[in-house]
Design a protein around this motif. Structure first.
Motif, PDB file in Angstrom:
ATOM      1  N   ALA A 157       0.853  -1.194   0.000  1.00 42.97           N
ATOM      2  CA  ALA A 157       0.000   0.000   0.000  1.00 42.97           C
ATOM      3  C   ALA A 157       0.881   1.232   0.000  1.00 42.97           C
ATOM      4  N   ARG A 158       0.604   2.149  -0.917  1.00 41.25           N
ATOM      5  CA  ARG A 158       1.362   3.400  -1.012  1.00 41.25           C
ATOM      6  C   ARG A 158       0.490   4.558  -0.535  1.00 41.25           C
ATOM      7  N   ARG A 159       1.144   5.568  -0.039  1.00 38.82           N
ATOM      8  CA  ARG A 159       0.414   6.778   0.347  1.00 38.82           C
ATOM      9  C   ARG A 159       0.024   7.546  -0.912  1.00 38.82           C
ATOM     10  N   ARG A 160      -1.267   7.601  -1.191  1.00 39.84           N
ATOM     11  CA  ARG A 160      -1.767   8.160  -2.442  1.00 39.84           C
ATOM     12  C   ARG A 160      -2.526   9.460  -2.217  1.00 39.84           C
ATOM     13  N   TRP A 161      -2.231  10.143  -1.160  1.00 41.10           N
ATOM     14  CA  TRP A 161      -2.871  11.421  -0.882  1.00 41.10           C
ATOM     15  C   TRP A 161      -1.818  12.394  -0.391  1.00 41.10           C
ATOM     16  N   THR A 162      -2.124  13.657  -0.505  1.00 34.92           N
ATOM     17  CA  THR A 162      -1.166  14.694  -0.128  1.00 34.92           C
ATOM     18  C   THR A 162      -1.719  15.662   0.912  1.00 34.92           C
ATOM     19  N   ASP A 163      -2.976  15.486   1.331  1.00 31.52           N
ATOM     20  CA  ASP A 163      -3.575  16.431   2.272  1.00 31.52           C
ATOM     21  C   ASP A 163      -4.433  15.665   3.267  1.00 31.52           C
ATOM     22  N   PRO A 164      -4.662  16.231   4.447  1.00 33.65           N
ATOM     23  CA  PRO A 164      -5.432  15.526   5.486  1.00 33.65           C
ATOM     24  C   PRO A 164      -6.868  15.219   5.084  1.00 33.65           C
ATOM     25  N   ALA A 165      -7.504  16.100   4.308  1.00 31.90           N
ATOM     26  CA  ALA A 165      -8.897  15.855   3.925  1.00 31.90           C
ATOM     27  C   ALA A 165      -9.017  14.616   3.046  1.00 31.90           C
ATOM     28  N   SER A 166      -8.114  14.459   2.085  1.00 34.91           N
ATOM     29  CA  SER A 166      -8.129  13.257   1.246  1.00 34.91           C
ATOM     30  C   SER A 166      -7.813  12.016   2.076  1.00 34.91           C
ATOM     31  N   GLN A 167      -6.907  12.157   3.041  1.00 33.53           N
ATOM     32  CA  GLN A 167      -6.601  11.031   3.918  1.00 33.53           C
ATOM     33  C   GLN A 167      -7.834  10.611   4.708  1.00 33.53           C
ATOM     34  N   GLU A 168      -8.629  11.572   5.159  1.00 32.90           N
ATOM     35  CA  GLU A 168      -9.831  11.228   5.919  1.00 32.90           C
ATOM     36  C   GLU A 168     -10.818  10.440   5.069  1.00 32.90           C
ATOM     37  N   LEU A 169     -10.973  10.811   3.807  1.00 32.15           N
ATOM     38  CA  LEU A 169     -11.881  10.073   2.936  1.00 32.15           C
ATOM     39  C   LEU A 169     -11.414   8.633   2.752  1.00 32.15           C
ATOM     40  N   VAL A 170     -10.113   8.435   2.557  1.00 35.27           N
ATOM     41  CA  VAL A 170      -9.597   7.072   2.426  1.00 35.27           C
ATOM     42  C   VAL A 170      -9.778   6.322   3.739  1.00 35.27           C
ATOM     43  N   MET A 171      -9.517   6.983   4.844  1.00 35.54           N
ATOM     44  CA  MET A 171      -9.668   6.345   6.146  1.00 35.54           C
ATOM     45  C   MET A 171     -11.096   5.846   6.346  1.00 35.54           C
ATOM     46  N   ARG A 172     -12.066   6.666   6.037  1.00 36.45           N
ATOM     47  CA  ARG A 172     -13.462   6.266   6.224  1.00 36.45           C
ATOM     48  C   ARG A 172     -13.873   5.183   5.233  1.00 36.45           C
ATOM     49  N   ARG A 173     -13.221   5.131   4.095  1.00 36.75           N
ATOM     50  CA  ARG A 173     -13.506   4.064   3.138  1.00 36.75           C
ATOM     51  C   ARG A 173     -13.076   2.700   3.697  1.00 36.75           C
ATOM     52  N   TYR A 174     -12.024   2.665   4.500  1.00 36.14           N
ATOM     53  CA  TYR A 174     -11.434   1.390   4.923  1.00 36.14           C
ATOM     54  C   TYR A 174     -11.783   0.985   6.347  1.00 36.14           C
ATOM     55  N   LEU A 175     -11.961   1.929   7.252  1.00 36.62           N
ATOM     56  CA  LEU A 175     -12.038   1.584   8.674  1.00 36.62           C
ATOM     57  C   LEU A 175     -13.466   1.551   9.173  1.00 36.62           C
ATOM     58  N   GLY A 176     -13.736   0.571  10.029  1.00 32.46           N
ATOM     59  CA  GLY A 176     -15.002   0.531  10.736  1.00 32.46           C
ATOM     60  C   GLY A 176     -14.973   1.413  11.967  1.00 32.46           C
TER      61      GLY A 176
END
Length: 630
Positions: free
Chosen positions: A371-390
């Motif tokens: 898995a590579r870090r595919r985001w550059t800002d916290p807002a995009s990271q939050e969207l990925v986080m919510r996609r994966y985590l319960g």
């Protein structure tokens, strides 16, 4: 008195003083230093004249302030008709029970019957927040007024309503017919109130540039998951034309608050999905102004919509929209609607459409996942986080420091996609990331939880902007990843013994990777072996040699790029779990192909089990080093 300044005294001769005579000027009349009481015996230097002017201005300003203070406060202005009353504050309790229609505005798809509503991320649309603000403004306004528009709309953060949330609503007058409303930390807007609507302008008949028929129908817009909206917000009736500078369609008015304007935003956002080459995941952020020229269309009424693109930037897209009734008259104009672009490359973007059969992680033929870090800002990271985590995993994520969250999240992405790959290979059918929760055992090791993966063995490692994971249905595993050392001598002193150094030299000669790469590989192998054994290195990386186990390790070296696969991994365990049926509509549409791996610095990765071709034996496998959080 003469002052000794530590430098020789400079004296100007008569000729020099005569040449500088033009820099003198008479004193200003009435100045503090050139008053009538001062004898005018000669010219005054220009610098002193400038000082006189500054002092005169300062004195005039002081006199003005003093006179204004002595005059007392100005009389209170007469309150004009239509002015919003005194500032008011109230608290709104928002939840799915209070706003049931928000169930059709959930950002993330989950399996049918999924018990945790927060995993779907039900958020109040920005246009519905405008309705909430308008209701608050009308409660503080004189009777007989209605909403004629909005200005300075700012969506500041997601307003999720599961779990329930209390939102402080503040209203204060902002001039005649204007109320500035704040919805806690979530949004702010100026609500425009009036007794009557303005005269509608003439429709904008400018044709779109390079118009073409829309490639996605309104039905496919929702069926194929271009939009996540459910029936109560699925108000795009027709997508007609897509041009280089805009899009045209038809909306159908729906009764729920904010649904019609949200549909206008959907058609605007769809242009970005079709036309932007990357970062096509977009959400509304701000609006300069909205004007209504008549009452809200009745439910079921058709409204033509044209969105014109004004600016496209790396992180935003800005445009104007015009909404027209069936008669052709303009009902509303939206100016300066800005959408925020979120990081979504060719691996993130497909997860919008089919998260149950694809992932951000890159599965390798040997059985591990990158898995590579595919985001550059916290807002995009939050969207990925919510996609994966319960829900429980999100709570663990929130307890981490901001700096630790990204690598921890990458490790979970790699682990979940490694587990899902095993399930898919075993015939499990569609599996969403939330269905394979990952916790920790009492010793802190990652632990596969949930009914689909209970009993599976798991290992995670992360370093800088990448993470790797290895999973197996029953065998203890481990994995480790490190950047190739830039100081091989230090690594030998700290972590490797003489026997291991000789082994590294043989490996470097055999594989042609160079001694630093071979040394790093052995260090990774020691980490992986100790972690797979469950003992860890215990802070003694250079003592006692390698941990020995019955399970051999495996190592891959990837100089100047992502880890290169080694010999083929044995066939994965086939699960007897029957294939699940997913009650979902057929998927389609142009989902992009994944990108090839990007170039990376030199890395070594070690995992297990190892094929017999490998030239040394080590322990089982492992995941993270002492520096990594699990």
């Amino acid at each position: 008195m003469l002052l000794d300044l530590g430098s020789p005294l400079v004296r100007l001769g008569e000729a020099a003083r005569t040449a500088l005579g033009g820099l003198s000027a008479p004193p200003p009349a009435g100045s503090a230093t050139g008053s009538a009481a001062e004898p005018a015996s000669g010219p005054r230097p220009v610098l002193l004249s400038a000082l006189d002017a500054v002092l005169a201005d300062t004195g005039a300003a002081a006199r003005t302030v003093t006179e204004a203070w002595a005059a007392g406060p100005p009389p209170a202005p007469v309150e004009p008709a239509g002015r919003v009353g005194p500032t008011g504050t109230e608290v709104l309790r928002l939840s799915l029970a209070e706003l049931p229609y928000v169930r059709d505005h959930c950002v993330y798809l989950q399996p049918e019957g999924w018990p945790e509503d927060s995993d779907r991320f039900p958020v109040v649309p920005m246009t519905t927040m405008l309705e909430l603000a308008a209701e608050a403004a009308l409660r503080h306004a004189p009777p007989g007024l209605h909403v004629v528009g909005y200005e300075d709309v700012r969506a500041l953060r997601w307003l999720a309503v599961e779990p329930a949330v209390d939102v402080e609503v503040t209203v204060r007058g902002d001039g005649p017919g204007r109320a500035r409303v704040g919805l806690g930390a979530y949004a702010s807007v100026v609500v425009l109130l009036g007794e009557r609507y303005g005269q509608p302008p003439a429709p904008d008949t400018t044709p779109l540039r390079d118009p073409r028929p829309a490639p996605v129908s309104a039905e496919a817009l929702y069926r194929d998951r271009w939009m996540f909206h459910g029936p109560r917000f699925a108000a795009v009736h027709e997508v007609r034309t897509v041009g280089a500078d805009g899009i045209e369609g038809v909306l159908r008015a729906l009764p729920d608050p904010g649904a019609l304007l949200d549909a206008a935003g959907q058609i605007f956002g769809h242009w970005m999905q079709l036309r932007l080459p990357v970062d096509r995941l977009v959400f509304p952020a701000t609006v300069d102004r909205i004007r209504f020229f008549g009452p809200q269309p009745a439910p079921g009424e058709l409204v033509a919509a044209t969105a014109r693109i004004r600016e496209v930037h790396d992180t935003t897209v800005r445009g104007d929209l015009e909404l027209r009734r069936a008669t052709g008259g303009v009902w509303a104009r939206i100016e300066g609607w800005t959408y925020r672009r979120f990081g979504a490359d060719e691996r993130v973007w497909p997860m919008k459409f089919t998260p149950e059969v694809c992932g951000i992680g890159e599965p390798r033929p040997e059985g591990w996942c990158l898995a590579r870090r595919r985001w550059t800002d916290p807002a995009s990271q939050e969207l990925v986080m919510r996609r994966y985590l319960g829900a429980a995993e999100r709570a663990a994520y929130e307890r981490l420091s901001p700096r630790a969250r990204a690598p921890w999240l990458l490790g979970r992405i790699a682990a979940k996609d490694a587990l899902r790959r095993l399930l898919w290979d075993g015939g499990a059918g569609p599996v969403f990331p939330a269905e394979v929760p990952i916790g920790n055992d009492p010793a802190g090791r990652p632990l596969a939880e949930g009914p689909l993966t209970r009993g599976f063995r798991l290992s995670i490692a992360h370093k800088d902007r990448i993470a790797v994971a290895l999973a197996h249905p029953g065998r203890a595993v481990g994995i480790d990843v490190e950047q190739v050392t830039a100081d091989p001598d230090a690594l030998v002193r700290i972590a490797l013994g003489p026997e291991e150094l000789r082994l590294a030299e043989r490996l470097a000669a055999c594989e042609g990777t160079g001694l630093p790469a071979a040394l790093t590989a052995l260090w990774c192998a020691k980490e992986a072996a100790a972690k797979a054994e469950g003992s860890g290195l215990g802070g003694r990386p250079g003592t006692g040699g390698w941990p020995r186990t019955r399970t051999p390790a495996r190592c891959w070296c990837a100089p100047r790029r992502a880890p290169v696969p080694g010999p083929h991994h044995p066939a994965p365990h086939r699960s007897a779990r029957p294939r699940r049926r997913l009650d979902r509509p057929r998927l389609g549409g142009p989902v992009p192909r994944p990108l090839p791996p990007h170039g990376d610095p030199s890395w070594h990765l070690t995992s297990s089990p190892r094929s017999p071709e490998c030239s040394w034996r080590s322990s089982a496998t492992s995941t993270s080093s002492r520096r990594r959080s699990r």
